[in-house]
Design an enzyme around this catalytic site. Structure first.
Site, short mmCIF file in Angstrom:
data_model
loop_
_atom_site.label_atom_id
_atom_site.label_comp_id
_atom_site.label_asym_id
_atom_site.label_seq_id
_atom_site.Cartn_x
_atom_site.Cartn_y
_atom_site.Cartn_z
N THR A 127 -10.90 -5.40 0.62
CA THR A 127 -10.63 -6.48 1.57
C THR A 127 -9.62 -6.97 0.69
OG1 THR A 127 -12.91 -6.51 2.25
CG2 THR A 127 -11.11 -7.96 2.72
N PRO A 129 -6.44 -9.96 1.50
CA PRO A 129 -6.06 -11.96 2.47
C PRO A 129 -5.87 -11.19 4.04
CG PRO A 129 -5.01 -11.77 0.62
CD PRO A 129 -5.64 -11.40 0.19
N GLY A 130 -4.79 -10.55 3.84
CA GLY A 130 -5.07 -9.94 5.27
C GLY A 130 -5.32 -8.49 5.81
N ALA A 131 -6.07 -8.31 5.56
CA ALA A 131 -6.86 -6.86 5.91
C ALA A 131 -8.54 -7.03 5.02
CB ALA A 131 -6.08 -6.16 5.36
N HIS A 179 -2.40 5.21 7.36
CA HIS A 179 -3.69 5.92 6.04
C HIS A 179 -3.25 6.40 4.75
CE1 HIS A 179 -6.05 5.97 10.06
NE2 HIS A 179 -5.88 5.06 9.60
N TYR A 233 -9.71 8.25 3.21
CA TYR A 233 -10.65 9.57 3.92
C TYR A 233 -11.72 9.85 3.01
CZ TYR A 233 -6.74 11.17 6.50
OH TYR A 233 -5.13 10.54 7.75
N GLU A 242 -23.04 3.28 2.79
CA GLU A 242 -22.80 1.87 2.41
C GLU A 242 -23.40 1.35 3.50
OE1 GLU A 242 -18.89 0.46 1.63
OE2 GLU A 242 -19.38 -1.17 2.77
N GLY A 340 -39.12 -28.17 10.05
CA GLY A 340 -39.06 -28.93 8.74
C GLY A 340 -38.92 -28.31 7.50
#
Ligand SMILES: Cc1cc2nc3c(=O)[nH]c(=O)nc-3n(C[C@H](O)[C@H](O)[C@H](O)COP(=O)(O)OP(=O)(O)OC[C@H]3O[C@@H](n4cnc5c(N)ncnc54)[C@H](O)[C@@H]3O)c2cc1C
Length: 387
Positions: A127, A129-131, A179, A233, A242, A340
């Protein structure tokens, strides 16, 4: 419900894992949750106990155990007597197999014994920040320089990000192909590698989650995993397991919440009777018992299919999606039945509720699981909307 997939060897193994978790891990959990990280030493202890990378070949110091049921037991006992944040299965089976199956012989010889002993803790860094869901958006770059590769970029939300000693890093090796990604093992002492802060999270407090940075990190050919242009792949190859692991974890978490709540509603009284005597409580518990038993049965079946080499990506996605949704519903109902107290940090159920929230997000979100399942039944958006 009696589970039919385990034999005597599994039960003996479960007893020993339970004893280990009760003695070595359970007593540390509160301190780790406050610190935001587990002790590295706990991995070494798990290694001494033979609980890490059990699948690894004996020539590296492993046990050569391929039967996934043993890992399922480790997951279940870790959840019950340890903590979701002490996620040794991430090290052993979400990351370890990339090295076991794809690494060069010198890297295996050097790294696997340390992974088995717990001296080196593993993480996986996909991972950015953009993906996240869309891995084709990975921007970290890997550029060949002679036999080596030079990596630049950053990763975020990486589990074991602070404790980790070696990371499987996905980086773009073919600039113009969505890819075209390679997988590289970056070790903590490599020049140009650094870590950001331990990120503050809603739950999963005992696990370190961090940003990682790569500035001209030189990765030798020995640390390239498989074909450096076909890493995407390889990622796909390991994702089914996973997702099965996430499902095992989620249903185990739900089972524990159910048991804690059963104890609570029999003990706690209102209007002169135990909370458990109200029809609403009895029906909620009956619904949860059914949902957990049905989910557990499906997962146990997939574990056996996995052992037979027949776990498909779509079945694993069904299990991950369904078990994590059941987990979420169970946590919410269990907090409600605690009243509670369920909102108070001193009750385990309150942090199980926040810990569980991530299950529907990581390891492929619920929405991505539904995409995979829909495609597998012939409902592929791209094909249906083409032309
Ligand atoms: C505690 C924690 C630990 C993690 N550990 C790791 C780790 O060790 N290594 C690692 O690489 N990553 C790790 N992650 C990252 C995790 O895998 C991602 O957060 C996850 O894949 C989702 O990606 P994202 O956060 O970018 O969300 P996004 O992809 O931005 O998604 C946002 C929302 O949009 C939805 N969405 C996205 N695409 C679609 C679509 N096609 N159709 C419908 N809905 C869609 C998603 O389901 C989600 O609801 C971790 C995350 C957390 C929270």
């Amino acid at each position: 419900m009696k589970r039919l997939i385990f034999d005597e060897d599994h039960e003996m193994f479960r007893d020993s894992v339970r004893r280990f978790m009760q003695a070595e891990i359970g007593p540390q959990v509160e301190r780790w949750r406050e610190a935001g990280i587990c002790d590295k030493d706990a991995f070494r202890k798990a290694g001494e106990q033979g609980l890490l990378c059990m699948w690894a070949d004996e020539k590296y110091g492993g046990l050569g155990i391929e039967d996934f049921r043993f890992e399922q037991i480790v997951i279940e006992e870790t959840m019950r007597h340890g903590d979701l944040g002490f996620f040794i299965t991430l090290h052993s089976r979400l990351v370890g197999p990339y090295i076991g199956h794809l690494a060069s012989e010198p890297l295996k010889g050097r790294l696997l014994p340390k992974c088995i002993s717990g001296e080196t803790i593993l993480g996986i860094a996909m991972t950015e920040p953009g993906a996240g869901s869309d891995l084709a958006g990975i921007k970290s770059r890997a550029v060949r320089d002679g036999d080596d590769w030079i990596i630049n970029g950053s990763k975020t939300y990486i589990s074991n990000g602070i404790n980790g000693g070696a990371f499987v890093v996905a980086a773009r090796s073919v600039p113009d192909k969505p890819h075209g990604i390679g997988l590289f093992v970056v070790e903590e002492d490599m020049e140009g590698f650094s870590r950001g802060r331990n990120l503050a999270k809603m739950g999963l407090k005992s696990q370190d989650t961090a940003e990682l940075f790569f500035e001209n990190v030189r990765v030798p050919a020995e640390n390239v995993l498989g074909d450096p242009q076909r890493g995407f792949y390889s990622l796909m190859r390991f994702l089914a397991e996973e997702r099965l692991i996430s499902a095992c974890q989620a249903v185990a978490h739900g089972q524990i919440a159910f048991d804690l709540t059963m104890d609570y509603i029999l003990e706690r009284k209102a209007f002169g009777r135990p909370i458990g005597a109200f029809q609403n409580s009895r029906f909620k518990m009956a619904e949860m018992r059914t949902a957990l038993d049905v989910t557990q049965t499906f997962i146990d079946q997939l574990v056996m299919l996995h052992n037979a080499g027949e776990l498909s990506a779509d079945l694993a996605a069904e299990a991950k999606y369904y078990a994590t949704e059941v987990e979420a519903r169970v946590m919410d109902e269990c907090v409600q039945l605690h009243g509670g107290a369920g909102y108070m940090s001193e009750y385990r159920i309150s942090h199980m509720f926040t810990d569980a929230r991530v299950s529907r997000i990581y390891a492929g979100s619920t929405e991505i699981m539904k995409e995979i399942i829909a495609r597998s039944i012939g409902l592929d958006e791209r094909k249906l909307t083409k032309g």
